[in-house]
Scaffold this active site. Structure first.
Site, PDB file in Angstrom:
ATOM      1  N   HIS A   8       3.542   1.575  -1.154  1.00 56.55           N
ATOM      2  CA  HIS A   8       3.363   0.755  -2.353  1.00 56.55           C
ATOM      3  C   HIS A   8       3.677   1.552  -3.613  1.00 56.55           C
ATOM      4  O   HIS A   8       4.221   1.012  -4.573  1.00 56.55           O
ATOM      5  CB  HIS A   8       1.929   0.220  -2.406  1.00 56.55           C
TER       6      HIS A   8
ATOM      7  N   ASP B 113       0.235  -4.029  -8.563  1.00 58.52           N
ATOM      8  CA  ASP B 113       0.501  -4.388  -7.177  1.00 58.52           C
ATOM      9  C   ASP B 113      -0.292  -5.638  -6.814  1.00 58.52           C
ATOM     10  O   ASP B 113      -1.483  -5.751  -7.122  1.00 58.52           O
ATOM     11  CB  ASP B 113       0.088  -3.216  -6.273  1.00 58.52           C
TER      12      ASP B 113
END
Length: 468
Positions: free
Chosen positions: A27, A121
């Site tokens: 990520h 995110d």
């Protein structure tokens, strides 16, 4: 701005953006690259990771070209692996992370660093709530494909009922017909990874409040999915592929690697070994930073590589090395090189690589697609099965090595799939498709490409103060 190259955005106003990433290598990498692109286009970026990851990155002493700040996940000493459970980790990440993010914003505000927007995110929807408290514009960044998020969104809305019943065909707008085997592992088996299904579904809990939804993909790659999502009022802007510029458009100087790497690569060893092999003659094998194969699957993969009779470079993380068959490395020394880690993009882009055997994590898939390397896919969990479906049946740039009734991909299957790509005649169409998609990916982030235009529009809207 006119050309999008390193100038302040829109009439000289410099946009200030806070970027908050979920604490995992897969990520961090794409969001870091997206941040570099924002910075290159003139935005002032501050990148936020957890204290544990910042303190334990071998490359933390070589930071990106913008400030890096930290928040706490309440596991500052041990990170995710020290958590008592997945749900407990995410509860603490939200509770402690949101408070330390508020503290960070307050400290930076008092120091004169004030922000226009926060990019975060999708796994961390609570960041939006903190951002709204500070009257910031908000952008949700999806590190997985639009197709995967389309599936999760339908589950969130109750349009796909879990657990799934039987093996019936599943129809979702904008996507090819799917079976349970094509769906993310958390959907196929809701008990497989407790806590993770809630994580991916809860991405949408406040999504209607976000100013932008953005995804590490590109329009041409998922056009039908994007058009369908537009119809159901889920408007996603593609801004990828977010990989180091050297391997995509080449517009950002000295951008050849991500910047935060939590494993030490054997780059010189790999480079020298690859230099000794002819063009498209080597099979590259890597399963990412998190996937773990069973001992039986490791053995089948090992002897499948040997049976294929091609040269191979295999990344086996240190903690996985004990699963290799006894004396495999010695027996195959003339054909293969086994290393604990490598600079994956550098390896994929080497002219000797002809095929990539991959778990089909989205970052790895997007890297191979951008460079134009065909794939043999062996998905393990999460979104990887859906990615593999698109690699084989939509983009037609690879082959899925199918498991048997026990869930193991056998050595003969692996060897046959490799041969079907590496063979001059049988692999011709797949290699041609891989080259085509690589060209389209590069065009998307190059000046005037679909992703490049989307980034410019977002920055222009921020700079002008448009109320989105």
């Amino acid at each position: 701005m006119a050309d999008g190259e390193g100038k302040t955005v829109n009439n000289g106003k410099k946009v200030h953006i806070l970027v908050v990433t979920y604490p995992a290598q897969g990520h961090i990498n794409p969001l870091l690259q997206f941040s570099k692109r924002l910075h290159h286009k003139g935005a002032a970026v501050t990148f936020v990771i957890t204290k544990f990851l910042f303190n334990n990155s071998p490359t933390a002493n070589r930071p990106p070209p913008f400030p890096v700040e930290t928040i706490s996940d309440d596991h500052d000493a041990g990170g995710f692996l020290s958590a008592v459970s997945v749900p407990d980790y995410h509860e603490r990440l939200e509770r402690v992370g949101s408070q330390t993010l508020r503290d960070l914003l307050r400290r930076l505000h008092d120091a004169g660093r004030r922000f226009d927007a926060v990019v975060y995110d999708g796994f961390m929807p609570w960041v939006l709530e903190v951002g709204k408290e500070w009257r910031l514009k908000t952008a949700v960044y999806f590190t997985q494909t639009c197709a995967v998020n389309n599936i999760y969104f339908h589950i969130y809305r109750g349009e796909i009922k879990l657990p799934l019943a039987g093996e019936e065909e599943i129809r979702i707008g904008g996507m090819p017909p799917l079976t349970a085997a094509d769906l993310p592992s958390f959907v196929k088996d809701v008990k497989s990874c407790p806590g993770f299904l809630d994580l991916v579904i809860n991405q949408f809990r406040n999504i209607e409040e976000a100013n932008w939804l953005i995804c590490n993909s590109f329009y041409e790659q998922e056009q039908q999915v994007l058009e369908w999502m537009e119809k159901i009022k889920l408007r996603i802007k593609t801004v990828g592929p977010n990989i180091p510029s050297m391997y995509a458009d080449g517009r950002i100087d000295d951008d050849g690697e991500y910047g935060f790497n939590f494993f030490k690569p054997k780059d010189e060893v790999c480079r020298k070994w690859l230099d000794g092999h002819r063009e498209a003659s080597v099979v590259f094998v890597a399963f990412g930073s998190f996937s773990s194969l069973s001992v039986e699957q490791m053995e089948e993969l090992a002897w499948g590589l040997a049976q294929s009779n091609f040269f191979f470079l295999w990344v086996v993380r240190s903690e996985e090395m004990a699963k290799l068959p006894a004396k495999f490395v010695e027996v195959t020394a003339e054909k293969g090189l086994v290393v604990p880690w490598c600079l994956q993009l550098e390896v994929l882009s080497h002219e000797s690589i002809g095929c990539f055997v991959t778990h089909c994590g989205w970052n790895s898939t997007l890297e191979a697609l951008t460079i134009g390397i065909p794939m043999v896919t062996m998905p393990q969990w999460t979104d990887q099965t859906t990615n593999a479906k698109f690699v084989m049946d939509v983009w037609k740039i690879g082959i899925r090595a199918l498991p048997d009734c026990n869930g193991i991909v056998r050595r003969t299957t692996i060897a046959d799939c490799i041969l079907n790509i590496m063979d001059d005649d049988r692999g011709k169409e797949i290699r041609r498709n891989a080259a085509k998609w690589g060209m389209l990916a590069k065009q998307a982030v190059d000046r005037g490409g679909s992703s490049d235009q989307n980034v410019d529009k977002i920055l222009a809207q921020l700079a002008s103060g448009i109320n989105i």
